[in-house]
Design an enzyme around this catalytic site. Structure first.
Site, mmCIF file in Angstrom:
data_model
loop_
_atom_site.group_PDB
_atom_site.id
_atom_site.type_symbol
_atom_site.label_atom_id
_atom_site.label_comp_id
_atom_site.label_asym_id
_atom_site.label_seq_id
_atom_site.Cartn_x
_atom_site.Cartn_y
_atom_site.Cartn_z
ATOM 1 N N TRP A 150 32.320 -23.408 68.379
ATOM 2 C CA TRP A 150 32.524 -21.856 67.872
ATOM 3 C C TRP A 150 30.995 -21.178 68.262
ATOM 4 C CZ3 TRP A 150 30.975 -20.174 62.406
ATOM 5 C CH2 TRP A 150 31.582 -19.114 62.119
ATOM 6 N N ALA A 186 36.254 -26.354 58.530
ATOM 7 C CA ALA A 186 36.845 -25.021 58.645
ATOM 8 C C ALA A 186 38.358 -25.195 58.243
ATOM 9 C CB ALA A 186 36.384 -24.363 59.555
ATOM 10 N N ASP A 245 31.292 -29.549 60.385
ATOM 11 C CA ASP A 245 31.723 -28.400 60.106
ATOM 12 C C ASP A 245 33.339 -28.449 59.812
ATOM 13 O OD1 ASP A 245 32.675 -25.709 59.934
ATOM 14 O OD2 ASP A 245 31.953 -24.945 61.819
ATOM 15 N N LYS A 276 40.671 -20.566 55.443
ATOM 16 C CA LYS A 276 41.839 -20.665 56.011
ATOM 17 C C LYS A 276 42.887 -21.393 55.180
ATOM 18 C CE LYS A 276 39.200 -19.859 59.809
ATOM 19 N NZ LYS A 276 37.628 -19.447 59.670
#
Length: 394
Positions: free
Chosen positions: A127, A210, A208, A243
């Site tokens: 990212w 997400a 991470d 999300k």
């Protein structure tokens, strides 16, 4: 002094969004911005979130601060959602953060506090904001091999070879599921091998997470993080609620530090609280409270899980439709990987020139490295994208 400021480099995705808005074509398709969209191109508020907000509006009696770490109930709910029973929760310190990005930033701050000379290892690619934050903080960054652009799969042998150069005290950033930007994930067995290497090196893993619930399911998407927590003496987890709860603008995230022993957790908790105080004092609470309400209320949780599953399976259906359409148009299985990738994104291996041609000739907007947001598609636009890829990509 303000006159000494220099223009900062523009964010490529924000630039792409502006180009999309200025495009007059009615057939244009936005596959750049990383938010979930339904078949009508709308980012909806989930049913459970709406119900929780209504209840909160009726029951909330104060807007006073919670705590430097945020409401402890939020931390407890996130530990259960992400880690389940993989570790004793008495070993885990947690803070609420402004989104998953805030959790990542605080994780980097913590790593710097523990080791001022830390090197942060990130996947190639990762990212872009990971790299931007590291550069801004002045932290050393090295990349480990990850994605094979020819096969659009993980090059695990090259990854492990790269990670042999990790040193004690380094931080290794891993994507827990739904790798951004490629959509290509490690297997659970491969995560186990990575965990053993990190442990042998005396490094620290940062996961991470997400997109939990966007790939193979809530439990399945947390499996790698839980495996790492079981195998490693300590680790960090940056989790986002943007999300999977659809609360992007509420900026709701959580940073968890898994300690080697319960006795270390209070010191870690105090340090995380201190970092929150230095950066933004008390974290936002509205989104965190909604998440807590949903995760601790059986009816709300069941409805949230059902809607999240609809979102997940909808994206899988779009992946399969696109892969099948490309197979029909190209008479080849070269794009079958799209159906195997998971999450919102796939990187399809197109060159920047091909991405530009797709945008100019077909009005389809994706990031220059050919990352596209699957959630920006619907059943009507998949054939349009497939035709553009088939006619453009070599």
């Amino acid at each position: 002094m303000l006159s000494t400021l220099k223009p900062q480099p523009a964010d490529k995705i924000l630039e792409l969004m502006q180009l999309y808005r200025e495009d007059p074509r009615e057939t244009k398709i936005d596959l750049g911005v990383g938010v979930y969209k339904d078949s009508d191109g709308h980012t909806p508020i989930m049913r459970a979130v709406k119900a929780a907000e209504k209840r909160l509006w009726e029951e909330e009696t104060t807007k006073s601060y919670t705590a430097l770490s945020g409401d402890p109930a939020f931390g407890a709910a996130m530990k259960s959602l992400v880690l389940a029973d993989s570790v004793d929760h008495s070993r885990v310190a947690a803070i609420a953060t402004p989104g998953g990005t805030g959790a990542i930033r605080q994780a980097f701050e913590l790593a710097k506090l523990m080791n001022p000379d830390v090197t942060v290892w990130t996947s190639d690619p990762t990212w872009p904001n990971h790299l931007s934050i590291l550069k801004f903080m002045g932290l050393e960054n090295r990349e480990y091999a990850y994605f094979d652009s020819e096969t659009c799969t993980v090059d695990f042998d090259a990854m492990m070879e790269s990670l042999k150069e990790v040193n004690s005290g380094d931080l290794v950033l891993l994507h827990g599921c739904c790798h951004n930007p490629t959509g290509a994930n490690l297997t659970l067995e491969q995560f186990g091998e990575v965990a053993e290497l990190i442990a042998d090196k005396g490094a620290l893993a940062l996961v991470d997470l997400a997109y939990q619930g966007f790939g193979d399911g809530l439990e399945e998407d947390a499996a790698a993080t839980r495996l790492l927590a079981e195998k490693l003496p300590e680790m960090l987890v940056a989790a986002s609620c943007s999300k999977n709860f659809g609360i992007y603008r509420e900026r709701t995230g959580c940073l968890m530090a898994v300690c080697e022993a319960p006795l270390q957790a209070p010191v870690a908790q105090g340090t995380l609280n201190y970092l929150n105080r230095q950066n933004y004092s008390f974290p936002p609470d509205h989104g965190a409270r909604l998440v807590t309400m949903i995760l601790t209320d059986p009816a709300l949780k069941a409805d949230w899980m059902a809607e999240l599953e609809e979102v997940r399976t909808g994206m899988l259906g779009l992946r399969r439709q696109l892969a099948d359409e490309l197979k029909r148009l190209t008479n080849s299985d070269r794009f079958d990987f799209i159906a195997e990738h998971r999450g919102m994104f796939s990187r399809i291996g197109a060159t920047p020139e091909e991405v530009l041609k797709i945008r100019e000739e077909f009005g389809i907007y994706m990031v220059g490295d050919s990352r596209m947001n699957i959630a920006g598609l619907n059943a009507r636009t998949v054939p349009l994208l497939a035709e553009a890829i088939a006619k453009t990509c070599r």
